[in-house]
Design a protein around this motif. Structure first.
Motif, mmCIF file in Angstrom:
data_model
loop_
_atom_site.group_PDB
_atom_site.id
_atom_site.type_symbol
_atom_site.label_atom_id
_atom_site.label_comp_id
_atom_site.label_asym_id
_atom_site.label_seq_id
_atom_site.Cartn_x
_atom_site.Cartn_y
_atom_site.Cartn_z
ATOM 1 N N TRP A 137 0.834 -1.203 0.000
ATOM 2 C CA TRP A 137 0.000 0.000 0.000
ATOM 3 C C TRP A 137 0.869 1.254 0.000
ATOM 4 C CZ3 TRP A 137 -4.142 1.665 -1.724
ATOM 5 C CH2 TRP A 137 -4.980 2.602 -1.121
ATOM 6 N N ALA A 138 1.981 1.233 0.712
ATOM 7 C CA ALA A 138 2.875 2.397 0.738
ATOM 8 C C ALA A 138 3.512 2.619 -0.623
ATOM 9 C CB ALA A 138 3.949 2.207 1.812
ATOM 10 N N GLN A 139 3.921 1.538 -1.279
ATOM 11 C CA GLN A 139 4.640 1.657 -2.544
ATOM 12 C C GLN A 139 3.755 2.231 -3.652
ATOM 13 O OE1 GLN A 139 5.135 -0.954 -0.334
ATOM 14 N NE2 GLN A 139 7.023 0.134 0.132
ATOM 15 N N VAL A 140 2.487 1.879 -3.689
ATOM 16 C CA VAL A 140 1.616 2.410 -4.750
ATOM 17 C C VAL A 140 1.112 3.801 -4.405
ATOM 18 C CG1 VAL A 140 0.907 0.109 -5.476
ATOM 19 C CG2 VAL A 140 -0.481 1.335 -3.788
ATOM 20 N N ASN A 141 1.475 4.297 -3.233
ATOM 21 C CA ASN A 141 1.119 5.666 -2.851
ATOM 22 C C ASN A 141 2.353 6.572 -2.825
ATOM 23 O OD1 ASN A 141 -1.869 6.108 -1.975
ATOM 24 N ND2 ASN A 141 -1.348 4.056 -1.244
ATOM 25 N N GLY A 142 3.366 6.207 -3.625
ATOM 26 C CA GLY A 142 4.515 7.086 -3.823
ATOM 27 C C GLY A 142 5.682 6.882 -2.897
ATOM 28 N N ARG A 200 8.038 4.495 -2.600
ATOM 29 C CA ARG A 200 8.805 3.395 -3.158
ATOM 30 C C ARG A 200 10.266 3.811 -3.218
ATOM 31 N NH1 ARG A 200 9.443 2.453 -9.058
ATOM 32 N NH2 ARG A 200 10.308 0.364 -9.377
ATOM 33 N N GLY A 201 11.159 2.889 -2.883
ATOM 34 C CA GLY A 201 12.586 3.193 -3.004
ATOM 35 C C GLY A 201 13.187 3.710 -1.716
ATOM 36 N N GLU A 202 14.135 4.620 -1.864
ATOM 37 C CA GLU A 202 14.923 5.095 -0.726
ATOM 38 C C GLU A 202 14.084 5.895 0.263
ATOM 39 O OE1 GLU A 202 18.921 7.852 0.103
ATOM 40 O OE2 GLU A 202 17.870 7.940 -1.814
ATOM 41 N N ASP A 223 9.497 5.881 -10.750
ATOM 42 C CA ASP A 223 9.848 6.938 -9.798
ATOM 43 C C ASP A 223 10.439 6.342 -8.523
ATOM 44 O OD1 ASP A 223 8.922 8.875 -11.477
ATOM 45 O OD2 ASP A 223 6.883 8.831 -10.646
ATOM 46 N N ASN A 224 11.411 7.032 -7.943
ATOM 47 C CA ASN A 224 11.953 6.750 -6.608
ATOM 48 C C ASN A 224 12.605 5.382 -6.492
ATOM 49 O OD1 ASN A 224 10.825 9.191 -5.841
ATOM 50 N ND2 ASN A 224 8.909 8.234 -5.229
ATOM 51 N N ALA A 225 12.958 4.735 -7.587
ATOM 52 C CA ALA A 225 13.616 3.421 -7.503
ATOM 53 C C ALA A 225 14.977 3.520 -8.135
ATOM 54 C CB ALA A 225 12.758 2.380 -8.233
#
Length: 467
Positions: free
Chosen positions: A414-419, A421-423, A464-466
């Protein structure tokens, strides 16, 4: 923390629309499929049974998630039609996809399928309108009168929920409280009818059906006195315990060895939910593995040729109930860190290999984790697992951090699909990620899992963010 009485369902709080959206719509669609097959002259054969089962599971999930029956009394014809068309279109797309993958498309005649798909939306709309009229008539009769004992955040919220949900067929007459009017919440909509000593007489004189007591445990003597005085009435009495001042996760009433208990913090995957979650993981992971096996073989060769070192990177993570597990990933760096200190990957990180940069951008480095899913160590959807070193760091800094381990970690979440994701290079970013993880525990449903999986494809494509 915010209280939320919606996390526990009381006996009276079971809206009729749960039946509509979970059972009626799929049954209407299946009934129409049967009628069309008979009208066309094909008969209801084995392939129709397979299509009916597929339709039931897909439509019940989509209709449950989108809830087209919500607030139908306040909708006009066009908004109802739009809702039905949108939801049914989603069902059709999913049916066509699974039908193509499973090879079902060639088993049906084109005019049979088209006729069924076109007939279903107007019939669903007609059923919605008819049941809307019927429920409106029912709501005019059998309304239960309610009073609430104690004016506080919890009782005010209950009064608001009763007012917003006519399907409950309840009407709040007012509050009773011994406190001064100036100490009561400003948002109180319902009038104060008197003090606690006035309740028995009011209940008898006004034929009150239901009483909700919202008083702290410290008020036990007054509550006991009130219950004794109400024994000569026929009112149903419910107690709203003040445990709701805590941030509850999957709270519910239960019993242990015949004794009643209240779950304050529990995993959403207990009982039948555990079987649903594990079953969906096994089915989806097996299908995905078979489809992506050639891709994974190609990635393995590219990694081996591109840089020295193992193809699979094994790292210790925390899994279900905080136990250590081994998580697999395609190696994307020149190092395989798994010690007491693990440095997160950053933008333009020199440790990332050329093929590794592509794998991390596209999240293809996560594909071996489907083997973890089949092993039972992970789930397809859940809080992303962090390195053990990161867990030990953040569990001391973020309240509720370890609660994310009440479920299996996931390949996506849920966190990853809400932006997120990554560092996570700041504490604020990690706190935001944990907030979404805990929200997932509170809100879990199979429909939410499917939505997260669909959203993941979009997130991966944006890259994004990966890094």
């Amino acid at each position: 923390m915010n209280s939320d009485i919606s996390q526990i369902k009381y006996p009276a709080d079971i809206p009729a629309r749960n039946f509509y959206r979970r059972l009626l719509d799929p049954l209407i669609a299946i009934g129409l499929l049967y009628l069309v097959s008979v009208m066309i002259g094909q008969g209801f054969s084995a392939q129709h049974v397979v299509l009916a089962i597929l339709t039931f599971f897909i439509s019940s999930t989509v209709f449950s998630w989108s809830d087209p029956w919500r607030d139908v009394s306040s909708r006009n014809f066009l908004s109802q039609l739009k809702s039905i068309l949108l939801v049914w279109s989603t069902v059709v797309v999913l049916l066509l996809f699974f039908g193509y993958v499973a090879g079902l498309a060639t088993l049906f005649t084109q005019h049979e399928v088209v006729l069924w798909l076109l007939l279903t939306p107007p019939v669903l709309l007609a059923a919605q309108i008819i049941l809307q009229k019927a429920s409106s008539g029912l709501r005019r009769t059998g309304i239960r009168s309610v009073v609430l004992v104690g004016v506080n955040e919890l009782s005010v919220k209950l009064a608001e929920r009763v007012d917003e949900n006519p399907d409950l067929r309840m009407e709040v007459s007012g509050f009773f409280d011994d406190r001064d009017v100036s100490r009561q919440p400003d948002e109180q909509r319902v009038p104060l009818l008197g003090s606690m000593s006035d309740i028995p007489a009011y209940v008898r004189q006004n034929n009150i059906n239901t009483i909700f007591i919202s008083q702290p445990i410290s008020a036990q003597p007054r509550i006991r006195k009130l219950l004794n005085e109400l024994q000569d009435t026929t009112a149903s009495i419910y107690f709203l315990p003040d445990i709701y001042v805590f941030d509850l996760i999957q709270a519910r009433f239960d019993s242990v060895a015949g004794l009643p208990v209240v779950a304050i913090c529990e995993s959403p995957f207990t009982g039948i939910n555990s079987m649903i979650k594990r079953g969906s993981d096994i089915v989806l992971a097996s299908i995905i593995q078979l489809m992506l096996l050639p891709v994974m073989l190609g990635i393995a060769i590219a990694i081996k040729v591109g840089s020295p070192g193992p193809v699979i990177f094994r790292q210790r993570r925390y899994g279900l109930d905080g136990e250590e597990i081994i998580v697999y990933k395609f190696r994307s760096m020149t190092v395989c860190e798994d010690g007491a200190r693990v440095v997160q990957a950053t933008k333009d990180d020199q440790r990332i290999t050329r093929i590794g940069a592509f794998l991390r951008k596209t999240s293809l480095d996560e594909l071996p984790q489907f083997f973890n899913v089949l092993q039972g160590r992970m789930s397809i959807v859940g809080p992303r697992p962090h390195a053990v070193a990161h867990n030990e760091l953040y569990r001391k800094q973020i309240k509720g951090y370890m609660l994310r381990h009440k479920v299996r970690p996931g390949i996506t979440g849920w966190a990853q699909v809400n932006g997120l994701r990554g560092e996570t290079d700041t504490l604020d970013k990690m706190e935001a990620r944990i907030a979404y993880d805990l929200d997932y525990l509170k809100r879990w449903s199979l429909a939410l899992d499917l939505w997260i999986i669909l959203r993941t494809f979009k997130v991966v494509l944006t890259r994004d963010n990966a890094y």
